[in-house]
Design an enzyme around this catalytic site. Structure first.
Site, PDB file in Angstrom:
ATOM      1  N   VAL A 155       1.704   2.350 -11.296  1.00 20.24           N
ATOM      2  CA  VAL A 155       0.774   2.241 -10.168  1.00 20.24           C
ATOM      3  C   VAL A 155      -0.415   1.349 -10.509  1.00 20.24           C
ATOM      4  O   VAL A 155      -0.735   0.400  -9.774  1.00 20.24           O
ATOM      5  CB  VAL A 155       0.284   3.638  -9.738  1.00 20.24           C
ATOM      6  CG1 VAL A 155      -0.819   3.513  -8.685  1.00 20.24           C
ATOM      7  CG2 VAL A 155       1.441   4.461  -9.184  1.00 20.24           C
TER       8      VAL A 155
ATOM      9  N   GLY B 228       4.406  -1.663 -15.409  1.00 16.31           N
ATOM     10  CA  GLY B 228       4.615  -1.852 -13.970  1.00 16.31           C
ATOM     11  C   GLY B 228       4.493  -0.573 -13.178  1.00 16.31           C
ATOM     12  O   GLY B 228       5.176  -0.394 -12.166  1.00 16.31           O
TER      13      GLY B 228
ATOM     14  N   CYS C  19     -12.741   8.033 -12.030  1.00 18.18           N
ATOM     15  CA  CYS C  19     -12.331   7.640 -10.676  1.00 18.18           C
ATOM     16  C   CYS C  19     -13.416   6.855  -9.955  1.00 18.18           C
ATOM     17  O   CYS C  19     -13.174   5.767  -9.438  1.00 18.18           O
ATOM     18  CB  CYS C  19     -11.958   8.873  -9.869  1.00 18.18           C
ATOM     19  SG  CYS C  19     -11.607   8.512  -8.150  1.00 18.18           S
TER      20      CYS C  19
ATOM     21  N   HIS D 266      -0.376   4.889  21.981  1.00 15.26           N
ATOM     22  CA  HIS D 266       0.243   3.558  21.953  1.00 15.26           C
ATOM     23  C   HIS D 266      -0.800   2.498  22.298  1.00 15.26           C
ATOM     24  O   HIS D 266      -1.630   2.714  23.173  1.00 15.26           O
ATOM     25  CB  HIS D 266       1.383   3.495  22.972  1.00 15.26           C
ATOM     26  CG  HIS D 266       2.002   2.143  23.103  1.00 15.26           C
ATOM     27  ND1 HIS D 266       2.891   1.644  22.175  1.00 15.26           N
ATOM     28  CD2 HIS D 266       1.844   1.174  24.045  1.00 15.26           C
ATOM     29  CE1 HIS D 266       3.263   0.432  22.543  1.00 15.26           C
ATOM     30  NE2 HIS D 266       2.645   0.121  23.692  1.00 15.26           N
TER      31      HIS D 266
END
Length: 466
Positions: A181, A179, A40, A440
């Site tokens: 990830v 195809g 990773c 917002h």
């Protein structure tokens, strides 16, 4: 006993387990044959995301005119891109090394094999052998990229994900076999960097694990960006002709040929169990992984397997979670309920992220469900960013309004999914989200609106649930 726990493998699962064990007062030894951080950190998630960031910037540069900014020329310096990527990796590896040291974890460089449930043999780089006695063993050896049993799969220009991360130049014509990830992430990255990309997928859909509506919409967007996608297409062989690679395949329309200068095989990963001597320890395993129970313990008491090597979920964060669970079980402090819901993030353009069940799974399980969708095209922050493609899709139960699935395709989906992860993991209902005020203008408002749409209370869209 010399140690309470010996961890074999220093990837996200292994080093996390070792640190947690040390925090709980355990005497811990971690064995790693290569670099700490595992696939990773060194050859997967982190370097790929470093390149993804470059691709993200390039996508922005291609669209600056709509922001009133004219850029006439820019150049890609592959050497600098790769140096930056490696710098990020090295910095994080150093951080892991420091954490292990500060937590008092003994780290040994070498290759480990298990002699019995209480003994691990380590052969270091000098060829010396060290025997370590331990009460418990945690196997965290990860996985490796698999290939295809076809002619030409091992040509030098045919790469796996680890090799393509170290390219010295951008391919002109890149053919990606697979195809899923990883394949689609590299398709997105190299398409943004100027390569002509063709994806060949044997299944009827790319990103087959993703909610079907999301994957179909993404496929349309990928094609608009110039990525050629060929589904239901089986690769037969790869051949080199002069400086060109030819991929022979068969699809619904018969025999096909794809020509390019680089081929990436990305057809999945398999658990890495070679050299562990599992055959002589009576630990049960198959090609799909080491068999474990709900505590990640194998059939041999005191031997555990976490992360990719057990085949349950090949994601770094799943490995880390499993590592902590196994250690806490060993140390006698595991009390909370286990969480098997794992968020998934796909770094394409736009990003895709999900948690919980898909609509297809809800149908298969005969759940009486409803769906609410909110488009980023109606979100002020997304419009300001110029990234209005995509949506938030929320799946809820009709009987009690409980949220059981969240699927996002759009800007910063990998960050937004965690509110969905909290909602699904904690079995939250629409009413639990309703009173949480969302700032917002933010992208998170799209999640809020989609949730409110489940009971017909969304403000910024017509309330239609299915």
């Amino acid at each position: 006993m010399d140690k309470d726990i010996v961890v074999i493998g220093g990837g996200p699962g292994g080093y996390t387990a070792a640190i947690r064990a040390a925090q709980l007062g355990g005497r811990v030894c971690l064995i790693e044959k290569d670099r700490l951080g595992g696939t990773c950190l060194n050859r997967g998630c982190i370097p790929t995301k470093a390149l993804y960031r470059n691709a993200e910037i390039l996508n922005t540069l291609k669209n600056t005119e709509k922001f009133g900014i004219n850029i006439h020329e820019y150049k890609i310096n592959v050497d600098k891109i790769m140096k930056r990527k490696q710098g990020i990796v090295d910095k994080l590896v150093s951080g892991v090394e420091l954490l292990l040291k500060r937590n008092g974890v003994e780290v040994i460089e070498g290759t480990a094999s298990i002699l019995d449930r209480n003994t691990v043999l380590v052969k270091n780089k000098k060829g010396e052998e060290i025997k370590i006695s331990t009460k418990n063993i945690i196997i965290a050896t990860g996985s490796k990229a698999t290939s295809l049993p076809i002619e030409g799969a091992y040509l030098s220009e045919v790469m796996k994900s680890e090799e393509i991360l170290n390219l010295t130049k951008i391919p002109k014509d890149l053919i990606i076999i697979g195809g899923g990830v990883i394949g689609m992430e590299f398709a997105a990255i190299f398409n943004s960097m100027g390569a002509k990309v063709s994806v060949i997928e044997a299944l009827p859909n790319i990103l087959s694990s993703v909610d079907r509506e999301i994957s179909k919409r993404f496929s349309i967007l990928a094609k608009k960006k110039g990525i050629k996608i060929n589904i239901s297409t089986k690769v037969c062989k790869i051949e080199k002709s002069n400086e060109e690679l030819i991929v022979y395949a068969e699809g619904k329309k018969g025999k096909l040929q794809f020509k390019g200068d680089t081929v990436l095989i990305s057809v999945g990963r398999i658990p890495l169990t070679e050299g562990l001597n599992l055959e002589k320890t009576e630990v049960e395993f198959t090609r799909e992984g080491i068999k474990v129970d709900s505590n990640f313990e194998t059939n041999v008491k005191g031997i555990y397997a976490i992360g990719d090597v057990n085949g349950k979920c090949m994601l770094a964060h799943a490995a880390a979670h499993q590592g902590i669970a196994a250690v806490e079980n060993i140390m006698g402090v595991r009390s909370q309920k286990k969480n098997n819901l794992i968020p998934s993030c796909i770094f394409v353009f736009p990003e895709i992220a999900s948690i919980g069940i898909t609509e297809e799974e809800a149908k298969l399980k005969k759940i009486d469900y409803k769906v609410s969708k909110f488009s980023f095209g109606a979100n002020g922050k997304a419009l300001a960013l110029g990234e209005e493609e995509g949506m938030v899709k929320v799946i809820g139960r009709k009987d009690d309004n409980r949220i059981i699935g969240v699927h996002i395709m759009g800007p910063h989906a990998s960050d937004l999914i965690h509110e969905g992860a909290l909602a699904v993991s904690k079995k939250m209902k629409v009413e639990d989200i309703k009173e949480v005020i969302h700032a917002h203008p933010t992208l998170s408002e799209a999640f809020y609106e989609s949730v409110m749409g489940l009971q017909g209370e969304a403000i910024h869209m017509l309330n239609k649930t299915s």
